[in-house]
Design a protein around this motif. Structure first.
Motif, PDB file in Angstrom:
ATOM      1  N   ARG A 160       0.829  -1.343  -0.013  1.00 52.82           N
ATOM      2  CA  ARG A 160       0.379  -0.047  -0.428  1.00 52.82           C
ATOM      3  C   ARG A 160       0.974   1.268  -0.104  1.00 52.82           C
ATOM      4  NH1 ARG A 160      -4.132   0.293   3.548  1.00 52.82           N
ATOM      5  NH2 ARG A 160      -4.456   2.141   3.611  1.00 52.82           N
ATOM      6  N   PRO A 161       0.650   2.627  -0.480  1.00 55.08           N
ATOM      7  CA  PRO A 161       1.410   3.424  -0.572  1.00 55.08           C
ATOM      8  C   PRO A 161       1.619   4.392   0.851  1.00 55.08           C
ATOM      9  CG  PRO A 161      -0.839   3.653  -1.773  1.00 55.08           C
ATOM     10  CD  PRO A 161      -0.715   2.500  -1.320  1.00 55.08           C
ATOM     11  N   GLY A 162       2.755   4.003   1.259  1.00 48.35           N
ATOM     12  CA  GLY A 162       2.938   4.911   1.883  1.00 48.35           C
ATOM     13  C   GLY A 162       3.465   3.753   3.584  1.00 48.35           C
ATOM     14  N   LEU A 163       3.716   2.236   3.081  1.00 52.40           N
ATOM     15  CA  LEU A 163       2.847   1.433   3.890  1.00 52.40           C
ATOM     16  C   LEU A 163       5.047   1.625   4.615  1.00 52.40           C
ATOM     17  CD1 LEU A 163       3.364  -1.197   4.861  1.00 52.40           C
ATOM     18  CD2 LEU A 163       4.193  -2.388   2.825  1.00 52.40           C
ATOM     19  N   HIS A 164       6.095   1.752   4.243  1.00 51.06           N
ATOM     20  CA  HIS A 164       7.287   1.834   4.841  1.00 51.06           C
ATOM     21  C   HIS A 164       7.482   3.155   5.751  1.00 51.06           C
ATOM     22  CE1 HIS A 164      11.826   2.811   5.657  1.00 51.06           C
ATOM     23  NE2 HIS A 164      11.911   1.725   5.119  1.00 51.06           N
ATOM     24  N   GLN A 165       6.606   4.396   5.731  1.00 50.09           N
ATOM     25  CA  GLN A 165       6.767   4.836   6.943  1.00 50.09           C
ATOM     26  C   GLN A 165       5.574   5.134   7.822  1.00 50.09           C
ATOM     27  OE1 GLN A 165       8.908   8.211   7.010  1.00 50.09           O
ATOM     28  NE2 GLN A 165       7.720   8.121   8.947  1.00 50.09           N
ATOM     29  N   PHE A 166       4.334   4.569   7.577  1.00 46.82           N
ATOM     30  CA  PHE A 166       3.194   3.506   8.511  1.00 46.82           C
ATOM     31  C   PHE A 166       4.429   3.321   9.312  1.00 46.82           C
ATOM     32  CE2 PHE A 166       1.012   0.338   9.775  1.00 46.82           C
ATOM     33  CZ  PHE A 166      -0.071   1.225  10.266  1.00 46.82           C
ATOM     34  N   LEU A 167       4.800   1.680   8.693  1.00 42.32           N
ATOM     35  CA  LEU A 167       5.818   0.991   9.653  1.00 42.32           C
ATOM     36  C   LEU A 167       6.528   1.263  10.274  1.00 42.32           C
ATOM     37  CD1 LEU A 167       6.053  -1.785   7.317  1.00 42.32           C
ATOM     38  CD2 LEU A 167       4.492  -1.991   9.387  1.00 42.32           C
ATOM     39  N   GLU A 168       7.432   2.741   9.533  1.00 41.45           N
ATOM     40  CA  GLU A 168       8.096   2.804  10.850  1.00 41.45           C
ATOM     41  C   GLU A 168       7.568   4.456  12.156  1.00 41.45           C
ATOM     42  OE1 GLU A 168      11.405   3.237  11.165  1.00 41.45           O
ATOM     43  OE2 GLU A 168      11.444   2.199   8.964  1.00 41.45           O
ATOM     44  N   ASP A 169       5.701   4.594  11.251  1.00 39.32           N
ATOM     45  CA  ASP A 169       4.927   5.883  12.464  1.00 39.32           C
ATOM     46  C   ASP A 169       4.941   4.429  14.277  1.00 39.32           C
ATOM     47  OD1 ASP A 169       6.360   7.679  11.146  1.00 39.32           O
ATOM     48  OD2 ASP A 169       4.345   7.535  10.260  1.00 39.32           O
ATOM     49  N   VAL A 170       4.470   3.060  13.238  1.00 36.59           N
ATOM     50  CA  VAL A 170       3.158   2.339  14.514  1.00 36.59           C
ATOM     51  C   VAL A 170       4.401   2.069  15.633  1.00 36.59           C
ATOM     52  CG1 VAL A 170       1.500   2.184  13.133  1.00 36.59           C
ATOM     53  CG2 VAL A 170       3.709   0.858  12.772  1.00 36.59           C
ATOM     54  N   GLN A 171       5.515   1.718  14.927  1.00 33.92           N
ATOM     55  CA  GLN A 171       7.042   1.010  15.352  1.00 33.92           C
ATOM     56  C   GLN A 171       7.716   1.942  17.031  1.00 33.92           C
ATOM     57  OE1 GLN A 171      11.597   0.902  14.061  1.00 33.92           O
ATOM     58  NE2 GLN A 171      12.176  -1.236  14.720  1.00 33.92           N
ATOM     59  N   SER A 172       7.459   3.036  16.353  1.00 34.54           N
ATOM     60  CA  SER A 172       7.748   4.353  17.269  1.00 34.54           C
ATOM     61  C   SER A 172       6.519   4.361  17.846  1.00 34.54           C
ATOM     62  CB  SER A 172       8.433   5.732  17.246  1.00 34.54           C
ATOM     63  OG  SER A 172       6.990   6.127  16.575  1.00 34.54           O
ATOM     64  N   GLN A 173       5.576   4.202  17.936  1.00 34.96           N
ATOM     65  CA  GLN A 173       4.160   3.615  18.720  1.00 34.96           C
ATOM     66  C   GLN A 173       4.195   2.797  19.770  1.00 34.96           C
ATOM     67  OE1 GLN A 173       1.173   5.599  16.717  1.00 34.96           O
ATOM     68  NE2 GLN A 173       2.720   7.047  15.689  1.00 34.96           N
ATOM     69  N   PHE A 174       4.696   2.198  19.469  1.00 35.43           N
ATOM     70  CA  PHE A 174       3.865   0.379  20.261  1.00 35.43           C
ATOM     71  C   PHE A 174       5.124  -0.231  20.581  1.00 35.43           C
ATOM     72  CE2 PHE A 174       0.123   1.028  17.866  1.00 35.43           C
ATOM     73  CZ  PHE A 174      -0.584   0.997  18.428  1.00 35.43           C
ATOM     74  N   SER A 175       5.681  -0.647  21.393  1.00 35.00           N
ATOM     75  CA  SER A 175       6.680  -1.381  22.513  1.00 35.00           C
ATOM     76  C   SER A 175       7.101  -2.980  21.555  1.00 35.00           C
ATOM     77  CB  SER A 175       6.389  -1.981  23.772  1.00 35.00           C
ATOM     78  OG  SER A 175       5.804  -2.547  23.786  1.00 35.00           O
ATOM     79  N   GLN A 176       6.392  -3.383  20.690  1.00 34.06           N
ATOM     80  CA  GLN A 176       6.209  -4.384  20.006  1.00 34.06           C
ATOM     81  C   GLN A 176       4.821  -4.174  19.236  1.00 34.06           C
ATOM     82  OE1 GLN A 176       5.451  -7.881  22.324  1.00 34.06           O
ATOM     83  NE2 GLN A 176       6.850  -9.388  20.722  1.00 34.06           N
ATOM     84  N   LEU A 177       5.254  -5.281  17.955  1.00 30.84           N
ATOM     85  CA  LEU A 177       4.264  -5.317  16.804  1.00 30.84           C
ATOM     86  C   LEU A 177       4.441  -6.864  16.349  1.00 30.84           C
ATOM     87  CD1 LEU A 177       5.604  -2.512  14.467  1.00 30.84           C
ATOM     88  CD2 LEU A 177       4.025  -2.619  15.736  1.00 30.84           C
ATOM     89  N   MET A 178       3.471  -7.088  16.200  1.00 30.49           N
ATOM     90  CA  MET A 178       3.661  -8.260  15.483  1.00 30.49           C
ATOM     91  C   MET A 178       2.523  -9.160  14.196  1.00 30.49           C
ATOM     92  SD  MET A 178       2.497 -10.320  19.257  1.00 30.49           S
ATOM     93  CE  MET A 178       3.374 -10.325  20.386  1.00 30.49           C
ATOM     94  N   MET A 179       2.592 -10.132  13.261  1.00 37.87           N
ATOM     95  CA  MET A 179       2.374 -10.402  12.056  1.00 37.87           C
ATOM     96  C   MET A 179       0.998 -11.012  12.711  1.00 37.87           C
ATOM     97  SD  MET A 179       1.590  -9.420   9.097  1.00 37.87           S
ATOM     98  CE  MET A 179       2.795  -8.574   9.249  1.00 37.87           C
ATOM     99  N   PHE A 180      -0.214 -11.003  12.381  1.00 35.52           N
ATOM    100  CA  PHE A 180      -1.169 -11.294  13.018  1.00 35.52           C
ATOM    101  C   PHE A 180      -2.125 -11.405  10.975  1.00 35.52           C
ATOM    102  CE2 PHE A 180      -4.971 -12.068  16.258  1.00 35.52           C
ATOM    103  CZ  PHE A 180      -4.950 -13.768  16.393  1.00 35.52           C
ATOM    104  N   THR A 181      -1.506 -12.856  10.456  1.00 38.11           N
ATOM    105  CA  THR A 181      -2.194 -12.967   9.157  1.00 38.11           C
ATOM    106  C   THR A 181      -2.376 -14.500   8.756  1.00 38.11           C
ATOM    107  OG1 THR A 181      -1.741 -12.797   7.147  1.00 38.11           O
ATOM    108  CG2 THR A 181      -0.279 -13.010   8.236  1.00 38.11           C
ATOM    109  N   THR A 182      -3.382 -14.911   8.060  1.00 34.05           N
ATOM    110  CA  THR A 182      -3.690 -15.791   8.071  1.00 34.05           C
ATOM    111  C   THR A 182      -2.637 -16.413   7.028  1.00 34.05           C
ATOM    112  OG1 THR A 182      -4.989 -15.018   5.756  1.00 34.05           O
ATOM    113  CG2 THR A 182      -6.117 -15.949   7.355  1.00 34.05           C
ATOM    114  N   VAL A 183      -1.564 -16.406   6.202  1.00 36.34           N
ATOM    115  CA  VAL A 183      -0.689 -16.184   5.147  1.00 36.34           C
ATOM    116  C   VAL A 183       0.204 -17.162   5.787  1.00 36.34           C
ATOM    117  CG1 VAL A 183       0.894 -14.863   4.098  1.00 36.34           C
ATOM    118  CG2 VAL A 183      -1.018 -13.971   3.644  1.00 36.34           C
TER     119      VAL A 183
END
Length: 103
Positions: free
Chosen positions: A24-47
């Motif tokens: 999606r457009p802006g994906l890299h920046q979105f991920l950088e932004d949420v990494q700075s806002q949360f102590s942990q990111l996780m992948m929760f997907t059917t893939v």
């Protein structure tokens, strides 16, 4: 309680789907932004985890996602609905969220 863990979905959220894999457009920046806002990111997907790692590595090589994206914790689950208790047993600690529309 403010959530400290962000659970991310892959298909239809971060990329188009696991076949076309269009970020999606802006994906890299979105991920950088949420990494700075949360102590942990996780992948929760059917893939599957293997497919997710392959896609994430490709997105990193293309510059569409940060290099650390491929190393996110992967939540293994089955069933019809996503249960955030698989992310953490603490109610309110995790958030499953779709990013806002990016222009």
């Amino acid at each position: 309680m403010k959530p400290t863990i962000l659970a991310l979905d892959l298909e239809g959220t971060l990329i188009s789907n696991a076949i076309s894999q269009i970020p999606r457009p802006g994906l890299h920046q979105f991920l950088e932004d949420v990494q700075s806002q949360f102590s942990q990111l996780m992948m929760f997907t059917t893939v599957s985890e293997e497919r997710f790692r392959n896609i994430a590595n490709l997105l990193g090589r293309e510059g569409s996602a940060p290099d650390w994206f491929a190393g996110l914790h992967y939540v293994h689950w089955t069933g019809k609905t996503k249960d955030l208790r698989l992310v953490t047993p603490c109610l309110g600690e995790a958030l499953l969220r779709r990013p806002p529309e990016i222009e």
